[in-house]
Design an enzyme around this catalytic site. Structure first.
Site, short mmCIF file in Angstrom:
data_model
loop_
_atom_site.label_atom_id
_atom_site.label_comp_id
_atom_site.label_asym_id
_atom_site.label_seq_id
_atom_site.Cartn_x
_atom_site.Cartn_y
_atom_site.Cartn_z
N CYS A 1 -38.84 -28.22 38.98
CA CYS A 1 -38.51 -28.78 40.29
C CYS A 1 -38.46 -27.72 41.37
O CYS A 1 -38.52 -28.04 42.55
CB CYS A 1 -37.19 -29.54 40.24
SG CYS A 1 -35.76 -28.47 39.92
N PHE B 1 -29.10 -19.86 18.26
CA PHE B 1 -29.64 -19.22 17.06
C PHE B 1 -28.80 -19.57 15.83
O PHE B 1 -28.47 -18.71 15.00
CB PHE B 1 -29.71 -17.70 17.22
CG PHE B 1 -30.68 -17.25 18.28
CD1 PHE B 1 -32.04 -17.34 18.07
CD2 PHE B 1 -30.22 -16.76 19.50
CE1 PHE B 1 -32.94 -16.92 19.05
CE2 PHE B 1 -31.12 -16.34 20.47
CZ PHE B 1 -32.48 -16.42 20.25
N VAL B 2 -28.44 -20.86 15.70
CA VAL B 2 -27.62 -21.30 14.57
C VAL B 2 -28.53 -21.48 13.37
O VAL B 2 -29.15 -22.53 13.17
CB VAL B 2 -26.87 -22.60 14.89
CG1 VAL B 2 -25.95 -22.98 13.73
CG2 VAL B 2 -26.06 -22.45 16.17
N ARG B 3 -28.64 -20.47 12.56
CA ARG B 3 -29.48 -20.53 11.37
C ARG B 3 -29.19 -19.32 10.49
O ARG B 3 -28.71 -18.29 10.96
CB ARG B 3 -30.97 -20.57 11.74
CG ARG B 3 -31.43 -19.45 12.65
CD ARG B 3 -32.87 -19.69 13.08
NE ARG B 3 -33.41 -18.61 13.86
CZ ARG B 3 -33.97 -18.75 15.07
NH1 ARG B 3 -34.06 -19.94 15.61
NH2 ARG B 3 -34.46 -17.71 15.70
N GLN B 4 -29.47 -19.49 9.20
CA GLN B 4 -29.32 -18.42 8.21
C GLN B 4 -27.92 -17.78 8.27
O GLN B 4 -27.77 -16.56 8.22
CB GLN B 4 -30.41 -17.36 8.41
CG GLN B 4 -31.81 -17.94 8.21
CD GLN B 4 -32.90 -16.94 8.53
OE1 GLN B 4 -32.67 -15.93 9.21
NE2 GLN B 4 -34.11 -17.22 8.06
N ARG C 1 -25.74 -17.43 10.64
CA ARG C 1 -25.34 -16.63 11.79
C ARG C 1 -25.58 -17.44 13.06
O ARG C 1 -26.35 -18.39 13.07
CB ARG C 1 -26.13 -15.31 11.85
CG ARG C 1 -27.62 -15.47 12.12
CD ARG C 1 -28.28 -14.10 12.25
NE ARG C 1 -29.66 -14.20 12.71
CZ ARG C 1 -30.70 -14.31 11.93
NH1 ARG C 1 -30.54 -14.32 10.61
NH2 ARG C 1 -31.93 -14.39 12.43
#
Length: 285
Positions: free
Chosen positions: A127, A269-272, A274
């Site tokens: 926009c 970065f919510v994975r593995q 951490r």
């Protein structure tokens, strides 16, 4: 917690699978993508008018929830009381428009800000307005700052959310090509999950489902989105009263600024096993 999926949500196609030098014909399943035209009926009894306010590309299924969530998160309605009903338009001109045009009938008392609609919503990523202007516009549309105190979520629960979300994604398991928005309790219990080709549509569907179930505001909910965290998703979460939002991917700079401004805890970065907490870390124990 897997929802019934109408046949229009997916499509079978013939493909040629290549593995090394081997080529063979096989059947594959694709997530469907079709345009949905959103119309609203508004005005006093006897003087009703109808207007198209948006066209979005979506995966068919949970269309009424999508429309209700969209109307709420865009500030067109403020509560369930502003929405009299949602239906597929019976007066479409072409057969392919059937069940691709939805009309939401607003309460006669609901005010519709037509000049704002004609500016076509401030939340579009293209926009051209600055971040400060975008955040101020969301506040002006009736999005309050989230209250202090309240929900606390253990870090161990945040770690578990992606696996629990993926296990409930029926369409993703079939197609591998859909985003998801899932609402969890502070202890990690899955309450609602919706899928769509569009991240914002998946969240609107989840929020629309909560609206129909009279669960708003979602002050005890934890939201997980399957992709990155954009300003638009943070804005929608804040309008619904969600205090904690987590994303499998990265947040944008404006998403973090908006979350900080609205009082929303944002994780990325919510994975593995951490993740990063970008603001209001006090809600994560």
């Amino acid at each position: 917690m897997k929802a019934f999926l109408p046949p229009t949500s997916y499509e079978y196609v013939t493909v040629h699978k290549v593995q090394g030098d081997d080529v063979r014909e096989a059947s594959d399943v694709l997530a469907a993508e079709e345009p949905l035209e959103i119309r609203v009926g508004y005005g006093p009894v006897g003087q009703r008018e109808h207007r198209t306010i948006s066209i979005t590309m979506r995966t068919p299924g949970h269309d009424f929830e999508l429309v209700a969530g969209f109307l709420l998160t865009e500030g067109i309605i403020r509560s369930r009381a502003d929405l009299q009903g949602v239906l597929y338009c019976p007066d479409v001109q072409k057969e392919e428009e059937r069940e691709n045009v939805v009309r939401a009938e607003l309460s006669p008392a609901a005010a519709l800000d037509l000049p704002r609609l004609e500016r076509h919503f401030y939340t579009s990523s293209s926009c051209g307005v600055c971040g400060k202007t975008s955040i101020e516009a969301v506040h002006a549309a009736g999005c309050p700052r989230l209250p202090p105190g309240g929900v606390r979520v253990p870090a161990s629960v945040i770690h578990q959310l992606p696996e629990r979300q993926r296990a409930a994604q029926e369409l993703f398991e079939q197609t591998g090509g859909l985003h998801a928005a899932a609402l969890f309790s502070p202890t990690g219990e899955l309450r609602l999950l919706r899928e769509d080709v569009g991240r914002h549509n998946a969240l609107d569907k989840a929020i629309g489902a909560a609206l129909f179930q009279d669960l708003l505001p979602l002050h005890e909910a934890v939201l997980l989105v399957s992709g990155r965290a954009s300003f638009e998703l943070v804005q929608k979460a804040a309008v619904a009263g969600i205090p904690v939002m987590a994303a499998v991917g990265a947040p944008s700079s404006l998403a973090v600024s908006a979350a900080r401004n609205f009082g929303l805890t944002l994780c990325g970065f919510v994975r593995q096993q951490r993740f990063n907490i970008y603001c209001h870390e006090w809600r994560i124990s």
